[in-house]
Design an enzyme around this catalytic site. Structure first.
Site, PDB file in Angstrom:
ATOM      1  N   HIS A 171      -8.536  -3.866  -6.615  1.00  0.00           N
ATOM      2  CA  HIS A 171      -8.137  -3.186  -5.380  1.00  0.00           C
ATOM      3  C   HIS A 171      -9.306  -3.143  -4.383  1.00  0.00           C
ATOM      4  O   HIS A 171     -10.014  -2.135  -4.297  1.00  0.00           O
ATOM      5  CB  HIS A 171      -7.678  -1.757  -5.717  1.00  0.00           C
ATOM      6  CG  HIS A 171      -6.887  -1.102  -4.619  1.00  0.00           C
ATOM      7  ND1 HIS A 171      -5.581  -1.439  -4.324  1.00  0.00           N
ATOM      8  CD2 HIS A 171      -7.216  -0.123  -3.736  1.00  0.00           C
ATOM      9  CE1 HIS A 171      -5.136  -0.694  -3.343  1.00  0.00           C
ATOM     10  NE2 HIS A 171      -6.110   0.110  -2.954  1.00  0.00           N
ATOM     11  N   TYR A 231     -20.040  12.826 -10.160  1.00  0.00           N
ATOM     12  CA  TYR A 231     -20.133  14.044 -10.957  1.00  0.00           C
ATOM     13  C   TYR A 231     -18.924  14.252 -11.866  1.00  0.00           C
ATOM     14  O   TYR A 231     -19.023  14.983 -12.851  1.00  0.00           O
ATOM     15  CB  TYR A 231     -20.268  15.271 -10.047  1.00  0.00           C
ATOM     16  CG  TYR A 231     -21.516  15.260  -9.205  1.00  0.00           C
ATOM     17  CD1 TYR A 231     -22.784  15.204  -9.785  1.00  0.00           C
ATOM     18  CD2 TYR A 231     -21.428  15.300  -7.812  1.00  0.00           C
ATOM     19  CE1 TYR A 231     -23.921  15.186  -9.002  1.00  0.00           C
ATOM     20  CE2 TYR A 231     -22.567  15.288  -7.022  1.00  0.00           C
ATOM     21  CZ  TYR A 231     -23.813  15.229  -7.623  1.00  0.00           C
ATOM     22  OH  TYR A 231     -24.944  15.210  -6.848  1.00  0.00           O
ATOM     23  N   ARG A 239       0.791  -1.235   0.000  1.00  0.00           N
ATOM     24  CA  ARG A 239       0.000   0.000   0.000  1.00  0.00           C
ATOM     25  C   ARG A 239       0.819   1.278   0.000  1.00  0.00           C
ATOM     26  O   ARG A 239       0.535   2.198  -0.745  1.00  0.00           O
ATOM     27  CB  ARG A 239      -0.944   0.010   1.214  1.00  0.00           C
ATOM     28  CG  ARG A 239      -2.205  -0.801   1.009  1.00  0.00           C
ATOM     29  CD  ARG A 239      -3.199  -0.522   2.113  1.00  0.00           C
ATOM     30  NE  ARG A 239      -2.826  -1.166   3.366  1.00  0.00           N
ATOM     31  CZ  ARG A 239      -3.498  -1.010   4.506  1.00  0.00           C
ATOM     32  NH1 ARG A 239      -4.549  -0.206   4.548  1.00  0.00           N
ATOM     33  NH2 ARG A 239      -3.130  -1.627   5.593  1.00  0.00           N
TER      34      ARG A 239
END
Length: 823
Positions: free
Chosen positions: A86, A130, A40
């Protein structure tokens, strides 16, 4: 449950292991730490990507969301990345996608975003439903040739799909875009760089494998931040490149311009990397409002899509250099801590500039080698087919006849293999050929293609056989990338001309500092107050708030560093120039930002640190007669919140402090006019947070008024000042030494006319006294105005204080050659 229960396996007891808890915890934590490090938090040195970055780009590649496609909803990209590669939550994936699209975060953004992706003001991006995104063209260079067996693949989290363990990375992305992250017990912070410069350095390393880091710095002089700004000094850059660690000082770009009012404006046009512009403006405004930044008339953010423009408009009487220096010290410079930590073969390593490029180059050599092998295999397959087609054309009639006489395709293929010695793949291809391909034009095209393929095979074999040829391919591809994507450097490197402080910008002059009981403070040039004959009223020195009174007055130079001792035994450090300069009649400004005083805490003594020597002591006396000596070196590091100067008994207060040399005599004076002189060695030296020893015996109601340090043969006089404005000057030689802790000798008569003693000072003929009353009257008079008299006398009027007013504080001022005295 019984062991012979049908629900319990017979060998359950044999499968139970005894494990020490600490060993299991240690191993489990190590496993967790390595999972965070490799899975990570840290980038791979080869492609400069963490797993989440790599998976987002690969998911976009697999979904066909390239730079030439239409934008795709960010929520769709996040969903596919999370579902296939993921499984760590959509918010983390979207945050990463957003950062890869921000031109102020990435030197070369990898995502082309459409919509609100946040701003340099710290505004959050719009929700993923959006915004839309697609790969930026340069991101495709990271994935180029990924389908040509250039990198290893591994199973995804659920084994349904495969994902690349690293991307081919046609350019050194770790250096170009940098990386930051915190793992378990370690962190990385690689700064971004200019693409063209990094490519030049990589090519130089290819051509000169034994080159030094200074050689590489000829091509990569410094990091290149997306927000521009300036890096101050080259030493830190050199250290970071050589060791993999360093601290870079990054300074905003600004200039001074004259505004419409005729005064100066400081205009900020570029910010240090990762600095929030909106927060910067807020912090400057806070400094203006609380008085720590003076001289600012207006503050405006005039930034637009074309760039940053923050305007700090100054007042007409402001010192531009001082404001500029405050902005630099507090707001316009940031430190970027370089930590070139990356994963090398799965293990974290801190790498120098050369090591970073060497690891990338090894990766790129492996990619080009595997790509060449893949292309060679495909070219050889194609050449084999073309060879079969050419032989078929040479024997076209026989081949056609053999196919026509065969019962089916299988028989035709078998006939071609047996009669003409074609391979299985050649026979299959010939059987599927159309008759139109037997034309002479088609034959010529096949001949031409065969020549091209054989030339390609030869070239690929050369690349694989000779490393210099392989490196030549890498260099050529890097040059093409530079030609297409490189841009001008944004961050400049400026030489450090030495630390410029406010002290360097402020003229050195003597000032009078006034502090009130309600903690209003100011400084006024000493020359503001004319020297008067003794016995006058003086002039207004401070317009006090109703109910407030003057507590302290002292003189200092604007360049002095002062230790300020309070009645509660705390010590604060103060730079004189930090005190706001105001007019003679001004009230002053709150001292809360300079001295963190508690309620009821007042300054009682001020010591100039310039007086310190290696063997100097700070000698203190309290209101109840305790004396204490401490080496001055223990007061070198004073916290902003103050430190303990002396530990006081309950109900006691610190009254005065003197700098002594270990061989001084101490004179302690009391409010009722007594004074005792003894050798300072009688008070042994102790640490800061100690109580001290008895210095003078006090009769009922008496308290200590002050302390003076002297030596045998000292020609100065003891100047005693009382609360009603009377005082006298007596040679210090008249105070014979005694043993510590006696009542001492009578110094001055304290009766109704004089009132109690306020303070005592050691003065010479050239000295002047600056006295201030509780009501704000201030008077400057020469010590020589007061004739020398003996002990046990009343003294003369020094300052005419009004009824109800009293002398609050007195300081000795030694004028320089430039001072002029007036009546």
């Amino acid at each position: 449950m019984s062991s012979d229960s049908p629900d319990v396996p017979d060998d359950v007891a044999q499968r139970v292991k005894n494990v020490r808890v600490e060993e299991e915890m240690e191993q489990s934590y190590i496993d967790y730490a390595m999972s965070v490090i490799a899975g990570r938090a840290l980038p791979d040195v080869r492609d400069g990507l963490k797993p989440v970055h790599r998976r987002i780009l690969y998911a976009m590649h697999e979904a066909g969301v390239s730079s030439g496609s239409a934008h795709r909803k960010s929520s769709s990209i996040v969903g596919e990345t999370m579902g296939d590669y993921h499984p760590h939550g959509d918010s983390a994936i979207y945050d990463t996608l957003v950062r890869m699209a921000q031109p102020f975060s990435m030197r070369e953004p990898l995502v082309d975003g459409q919509g609100n992706f946040g701003s340099i003001d710290g505004d959050p991006p719009a929700a993923m439903r959006y915004t839309e995104a697609r790969m930026a063209p340069i991101a495709e260079e990271l994935l180029s040739d990924i389908d040509m067996d250039t990198v290893d693949f591994e199973g995804n989290y659920d084994g349904r799909l495969e994902e690349p363990s690293v991307l081919p990375a046609a350019f050194p992305n770790l250096l170009v875009n940098g990386s930051s992250g915190i793992a378990v017990g370690m962190s990385t912070n690689v700064p971004p760089h200019n693409l063209g410069e990094v490519i030049d350095a990589t090519i130089h390393l290819i051509e000169n494998p034994d080159c030094s880091i200074p050689d590489l710095m000829e091509h990569v002089p410094a990091p290149d931040f997306p927000t521009g700004a300036n890096i101050v000094g080259r030493n830190a850059i050199r250290k970071a490149y050589q060791t993999g660690r360093g601290r870079l000082r990054v300074r905003a770009e600004y200039h001074v311009e004259e505004n419409d009012r005729g005064s100066d404006s400081i205009v900020i046009t570029e910010l240090p990397y990762q600095q929030n512009k909106s927060r910067l403006v807020e912090r400057i405004a806070e400094d203006v409002n609380d008085g720590s930044l003076e001289g600012v008339r207006d503050l405006r953010d005039e930034s637009d899509r074309d760039g940053i423009r923050v305007v700090v408009e100054l007042k007409s009487n402001a010192n531009t250099d001082i404001v500029e220096n405050h902005l630099l010290e507090s707001h316009l410079e940031r430190t970027f801590g370089v930590i070139n930590l990356a994963l090398v073969d799965g293990q974290p390593e801190v790498l120098s500039l050369k090591e970073l490029l060497e690891h990338y180059l090894e990766h790129r050599k492996e990619v080009v080698r595997r790509r060449s092998e893949h292309e060679l295999a495909e070219a050889e397959d194609r050449a084999h087919i073309l060879e079969g087609r050419l032989r078929a054309l040479e024997n076209a009639e026989s081949v056609v006849e053999a196919i026509r006489d065969a019962e089916d395709r299988d028989a035709a293929r078998a006939a071609l293999r047996d009669d003409f010695d074609f391979s299985e793949s050649q026979a299959e291809h010939i059987v599927r050929m159309q008759l139109g391909s037997l034309t002479s034009m088609e034959a010529a095209e096949i001949e031409s293609e065969y020549e091209d393929v054989t030339a390609r095979i030869k070239r690929l074999e050369e690349i694989l056989a000779d490393e210099s040829e392989l490196l030549g391919v890498i260099k050529e591809e890097l040059r093409e990338l530079k030609e297409e994507y490189a841009s001008e450097r944004r961050t400049r490197v400026i030489e450090s001309t030495g630390e410029v402080t406010d002290e360097d910008l402020i003229p050195e002059e003597d000032v009078v500092v006034v502090l009130s009981e309600e903690d209003y403070i100011k400084r006024v040039p000493t020359e503001t107050f004319s020297v008067q004959h003794r016995g006058g009223k003086g002039v207004i020195g401070s317009d006090l708030k109703e109910g407030d009174r003057v507590s302290t007055v002292f003189t200092a130079s604007t360049h002095d560093y002062l230790l300020c001792f309070t009645n509660q035994g705390q010590v604060y450090q103060l730079k004189t120039y930090e005190i706001p300069e105001m007019s003679r009649t001004a009230r002053g400004k709150s001292a809360v930002n300079l001295l963190d005083l508690d309620d009821g805490e007042e300054l009682t003594a001020v010591v100039n640190t310039d007086d310190f020597g290696e063997e100097e002591f700070l000698t203190m006396v309290t209101r109840n007669g305790t004396v204490k000596r401490t080496p001055a070196t223990e007061y070198e590091d004073v916290l902003s919140t103050g430190i303990i100067g002396i530990r006081l008994e309950h109900g006691d207060e610190l009254v005065d402090v003197e700098v002594t040399d270990g061989e001084s005599d101490l004179v302690i004076a009391s409010a009722h006019g007594m004074a005792i002189r003894f050798d300072e060695s009688e008070a042994r030296s102790t640490g800061r947070a100690t109580k001290g020893v008895n210095g003078i015996k006090l009769r009922d109601g008496d308290t200590v008024a002050g302390l003076v340090a002297t030596h045998e043969g000292d020609e100065r006089a003891l100047f005693t000042v009382t609360e009603n404005g009377y005082g006298k000057r007596t040679p210090l030689s008249e105070y014979r030494p005694q043993s510590r802790y006696g009542y001492g000798l009578t110094d001055i008569k304290t009766e109704e006319r004089n009132g109690n003693v306020v303070t005592v000072k050691a003065v010479s003929e050239a000295d002047q006294l600056i006295a201030m009353s509780q009501g704000g009257q201030i008077m400057r008079t020469a010590a020589s105005e007061v004739s020398t008299v003996g002990r046990n006398t009343k003294g003369v009027k020094i300052m005419d204080v009004e009824d109800g007013d009293h002398v609050a504080s007195v300081d000795v001022y030694t004028p320089g050659d430039a001072d002029e005295s007036d009546d």
